[in-house]
Write a protein that holds these residues in place. Structure first.
Motif, PDB file in Angstrom:
ATOM      1  N   LYS A  11       0.775  -1.230  -0.096  1.00 42.92           N
ATOM      2  CA  LYS A  11       0.142   0.088   0.194  1.00 42.92           C
ATOM      3  C   LYS A  11       0.667   1.348   0.103  1.00 42.92           C
ATOM      4  O   LYS A  11       1.733   1.318   0.798  1.00 42.92           O
ATOM      5  CB  LYS A  11      -0.970  -0.147   1.226  1.00 42.92           C
ATOM      6  N   ILE A  12       0.673   1.989  -0.910  1.00 41.94           N
ATOM      7  CA  ILE A  12       1.530   3.384  -1.167  1.00 41.94           C
ATOM      8  C   ILE A  12       0.331   4.444  -0.891  1.00 41.94           C
ATOM      9  O   ILE A  12      -0.690   4.377  -1.350  1.00 41.94           O
ATOM     10  CB  ILE A  12       2.116   3.644  -2.409  1.00 41.94           C
ATOM     11  N   THR A  13       0.635   5.260  -0.146  1.00 39.53           N
ATOM     12  CA  THR A  13      -0.513   6.196   0.283  1.00 39.53           C
ATOM     13  C   THR A  13       0.334   7.659   0.701  1.00 39.53           C
ATOM     14  O   THR A  13       1.591   7.773   0.780  1.00 39.53           O
ATOM     15  CB  THR A  13      -1.289   5.738   1.479  1.00 39.53           C
ATOM     16  N   VAL A  19      -5.399   4.281   6.236  1.00 39.42           N
ATOM     17  CA  VAL A  19      -5.218   3.039   5.541  1.00 39.42           C
ATOM     18  C   VAL A  19      -5.756   1.851   6.596  1.00 39.42           C
ATOM     19  O   VAL A  19      -5.812   2.006   7.508  1.00 39.42           O
ATOM     20  CB  VAL A  19      -3.836   2.725   5.249  1.00 39.42           C
ATOM     21  N   THR A  20      -6.362   0.692   5.653  1.00 45.72           N
ATOM     22  CA  THR A  20      -6.707  -0.261   6.697  1.00 45.72           C
ATOM     23  C   THR A  20      -6.090  -1.591   6.072  1.00 45.72           C
ATOM     24  O   THR A  20      -6.209  -1.767   4.919  1.00 45.72           O
ATOM     25  CB  THR A  20      -8.277  -0.397   6.674  1.00 45.72           C
ATOM     26  N   PHE A  21      -5.556  -2.433   6.925  1.00 45.95           N
ATOM     27  CA  PHE A  21      -5.024  -3.770   6.435  1.00 45.95           C
ATOM     28  C   PHE A  21      -5.872  -4.694   7.085  1.00 45.95           C
ATOM     29  O   PHE A  21      -6.419  -4.539   8.333  1.00 45.95           O
ATOM     30  CB  PHE A  21      -3.611  -4.050   7.246  1.00 45.95           C
ATOM     31  N   ARG A  22      -6.051  -5.805   6.596  1.00 45.67           N
ATOM     32  CA  ARG A  22      -6.852  -6.812   6.851  1.00 45.67           C
ATOM     33  C   ARG A  22      -6.276  -8.287   7.093  1.00 45.67           C
ATOM     34  O   ARG A  22      -5.108  -8.642   6.266  1.00 45.67           O
ATOM     35  CB  ARG A  22      -8.041  -7.119   5.812  1.00 45.67           C
ATOM     36  N   GLU A  78      -6.263  -0.427  11.350  1.00 43.38           N
ATOM     37  CA  GLU A  78      -6.322   0.788  10.686  1.00 43.38           C
ATOM     38  C   GLU A  78      -5.601   2.007  11.199  1.00 43.38           C
ATOM     39  O   GLU A  78      -5.270   1.841  12.384  1.00 43.38           O
ATOM     40  CB  GLU A  78      -7.822   1.440  10.897  1.00 43.38           C
ATOM     41  N   ILE A  79      -4.680   2.690  10.248  1.00 50.91           N
ATOM     42  CA  ILE A  79      -3.905   3.611  10.712  1.00 50.91           C
ATOM     43  C   ILE A  79      -4.785   4.926  10.314  1.00 50.91           C
ATOM     44  O   ILE A  79      -4.826   5.136   8.943  1.00 50.91           O
ATOM     45  CB  ILE A  79      -2.436   3.649  10.268  1.00 50.91           C
ATOM     46  N   GLN A  80      -4.837   5.943  11.049  1.00 49.54           N
ATOM     47  CA  GLN A  80      -5.562   7.355  10.512  1.00 49.54           C
ATOM     48  C   GLN A  80      -4.425   8.191  10.522  1.00 49.54           C
ATOM     49  O   GLN A  80      -3.361   8.223  11.229  1.00 49.54           O
ATOM     50  CB  GLN A  80      -6.540   7.627  11.769  1.00 49.54           C
ATOM     51  N   ARG A  81      -4.742   8.989   9.567  1.00 50.41           N
ATOM     52  CA  ARG A  81      -3.727  10.459   9.402  1.00 50.41           C
ATOM     53  C   ARG A  81      -2.247   9.836   9.343  1.00 50.41           C
ATOM     54  O   ARG A  81      -1.460  10.004  10.087  1.00 50.41           O
ATOM     55  CB  ARG A  81      -3.924  11.130  10.680  1.00 50.41           C
ATOM     56  N   THR A  82      -1.945   9.091   8.516  1.00 53.79           N
ATOM     57  CA  THR A  82      -0.802   8.348   8.356  1.00 53.79           C
ATOM     58  C   THR A  82       0.375   9.327   8.286  1.00 53.79           C
ATOM     59  O   THR A  82       0.470  10.449   7.765  1.00 53.79           O
ATOM     60  CB  THR A  82      -0.669   7.564   7.116  1.00 53.79           C
ATOM     61  N   GLU A  83       1.576   9.023   8.790  1.00 53.82           N
ATOM     62  CA  GLU A  83       2.855   9.748   8.794  1.00 53.82           C
ATOM     63  C   GLU A  83       3.901   9.094   8.256  1.00 53.82           C
ATOM     64  O   GLU A  83       3.838   7.871   8.006  1.00 53.82           O
ATOM     65  CB  GLU A  83       3.087   9.954  10.419  1.00 53.82           C
ATOM     66  N   GLN A  84       5.014   9.564   7.660  1.00 52.63           N
ATOM     67  CA  GLN A  84       6.030   8.892   7.025  1.00 52.63           C
ATOM     68  C   GLN A  84       6.706   7.901   7.928  1.00 52.63           C
ATOM     69  O   GLN A  84       7.195   6.728   7.428  1.00 52.63           O
ATOM     70  CB  GLN A  84       7.071   9.823   6.658  1.00 52.63           C
ATOM     71  N   GLY A  85       6.841   8.060   9.197  1.00 49.69           N
ATOM     72  CA  GLY A  85       7.124   7.293  10.119  1.00 49.69           C
ATOM     73  C   GLY A  85       6.538   5.791  10.288  1.00 49.69           C
ATOM     74  O   GLY A  85       6.591   5.014  10.959  1.00 49.69           O
ATOM     75  N   ASP A  86       5.073   5.951   9.909  1.00 51.72           N
ATOM     76  CA  ASP A  86       4.407   4.748   9.645  1.00 51.72           C
ATOM     77  C   ASP A  86       5.007   3.783   8.606  1.00 51.72           C
ATOM     78  O   ASP A  86       4.452   2.552   8.632  1.00 51.72           O
ATOM     79  CB  ASP A  86       2.907   5.075   9.661  1.00 51.72           C
ATOM     80  N   SER A  87       5.693   4.120   7.790  1.00 47.04           N
ATOM     81  CA  SER A  87       6.259   3.277   6.511  1.00 47.04           C
ATOM     82  C   SER A  87       6.881   1.843   7.240  1.00 47.04           C
ATOM     83  O   SER A  87       7.710   2.139   8.180  1.00 47.04           O
ATOM     84  CB  SER A  87       7.210   3.868   5.894  1.00 47.04           C
ATOM     85  N   ALA A  88       6.313   0.979   6.917  1.00 44.19           N
ATOM     86  CA  ALA A  88       6.694  -0.373   7.593  1.00 44.19           C
ATOM     87  C   ALA A  88       6.211  -1.663   7.267  1.00 44.19           C
ATOM     88  O   ALA A  88       5.149  -1.503   6.143  1.00 44.19           O
ATOM     89  CB  ALA A  88       6.650  -0.487   9.217  1.00 44.19           C
ATOM     90  N   LEU A 113       3.491  -1.110   3.980  1.00 49.42           N
ATOM     91  CA  LEU A 113       3.251   0.437   3.735  1.00 49.42           C
ATOM     92  C   LEU A 113       4.002   1.274   3.598  1.00 49.42           C
ATOM     93  O   LEU A 113       5.238   1.481   4.222  1.00 49.42           O
ATOM     94  CB  LEU A 113       2.286   0.908   5.291  1.00 49.42           C
ATOM     95  N   THR A 114       3.976   2.131   2.414  1.00 49.31           N
ATOM     96  CA  THR A 114       4.648   3.240   2.353  1.00 49.31           C
ATOM     97  C   THR A 114       4.175   4.597   2.277  1.00 49.31           C
ATOM     98  O   THR A 114       3.182   4.711   1.586  1.00 49.31           O
ATOM     99  CB  THR A 114       5.497   3.157   0.874  1.00 49.31           C
TER     100      THR A 114
END
Lengths: 116, 112
Positions: A11-13, A19-22, A78-88, A113-114
């Motif tokens: 997922k690139i956002t 974003v939501t992962f299942r 679910e990750i709301q209001r993603t930040e660059q540090g969430d990339s993983a 996630l990117t």
């Protein structure tokens, strides 16, 4: 194949998006875990469920993160209001219930996630 | 925070050679496990050793555990190109509800 499945795999956002992962665990497994893995590091525990009950949340899981397992089967992260540090890489794993649990986890292939 | 630390961080060997990696951990454990991760993929369980065991074998894998030193080693004998991967140790303890704590891993490259 009845292993743990995760969706999407990639997922690139853009920063600020949600974003939501299942994760679909192995069907007879009661326990479900979420881990996060950054480049060059081992997986870090985020949260886990026994059936539909969320038993623990790591301090790594900020208020922007929420995980659910509504019917004790699949789970969403679910990750709301993603930040660059969430990339993983977000890894899901499952295991049998505690009476048979030696601690061995069965992992899915992960959701990468990117955040741009 | 991560419980285990693997050593070395990276290892490059020739096909057919043995690969040895070590893991040190900080707290009491009920068992220690080793996992393999191919690049960009999920983790696969390799072997589990309980705290009352000192050595365990599975195919080309040999694991040792020294609880007095809080350390473990994983030996892969007669390595193959397909063994190229990252290897992680993980510890489990009943008071932590058997949640696994992983180390940072050893990256093994097997050259053909």
């Amino acid at each position: 194949d009845t292993g743990v499945s995760q969706d999407p795999r990639h997922k690139i956002t853009k920063r600020g998006q949600n974003v939501t992962f299942r994760c679909d665990p192995i069907s007879e497994h009661n326990r479900l875990y979420w881990y996060r893995q950054t480049l060059g590091q081992g997986p870090e525990f985020l949260t886990y469920f026994q059936n539909e009950a969320q038993l623990e949340k790591s301090r790594l899981l900020s208020d922007r993160f929420s995980a659910e397992r509504p019917k004790g089967s699949f789970s969403t992260l679910e990750i709301q209001r993603t930040e660059q540090g969430d990339s993983a890489m977000y890894l899901c794993a499952s295991s049998p219930d505690r009476s048979r649990d030696t601690g061995e986890l069965f992992f899915g292939e992960g959701s990468r996630l990117t955040v741009l | 925070s991560q419980q285990g630390e693997e050593d070395p961080q990276a290892l490059s060997i020739q096909e057919g050679e043995n690969a040895t990696m070590n893991c040190s951990y900080k707290t009491s454990i009920n068992n220690l496990q080793w996992y393999r991760q191919n690049s960009g993929r999920g983790l696969v369980h390799l072997i589990l050793i309980r705290s009352n065991e000192r050595e365990k074998h599975s195919g080309r894998l040999r694991v040792t555990l020294d609880t007095s030193k809080k350390s473990s080693s994983l030996l892969i004998t007669a390595s193959r190109a397909a063994d190229t991967a990252s290897y992680f140790c993980a510890t489990a303890f009943f008071s932590n509800d058997y949640k696994l704590s992983f180390g940072a891993g050893t990256t093994v490259t097997v050259r053909a």
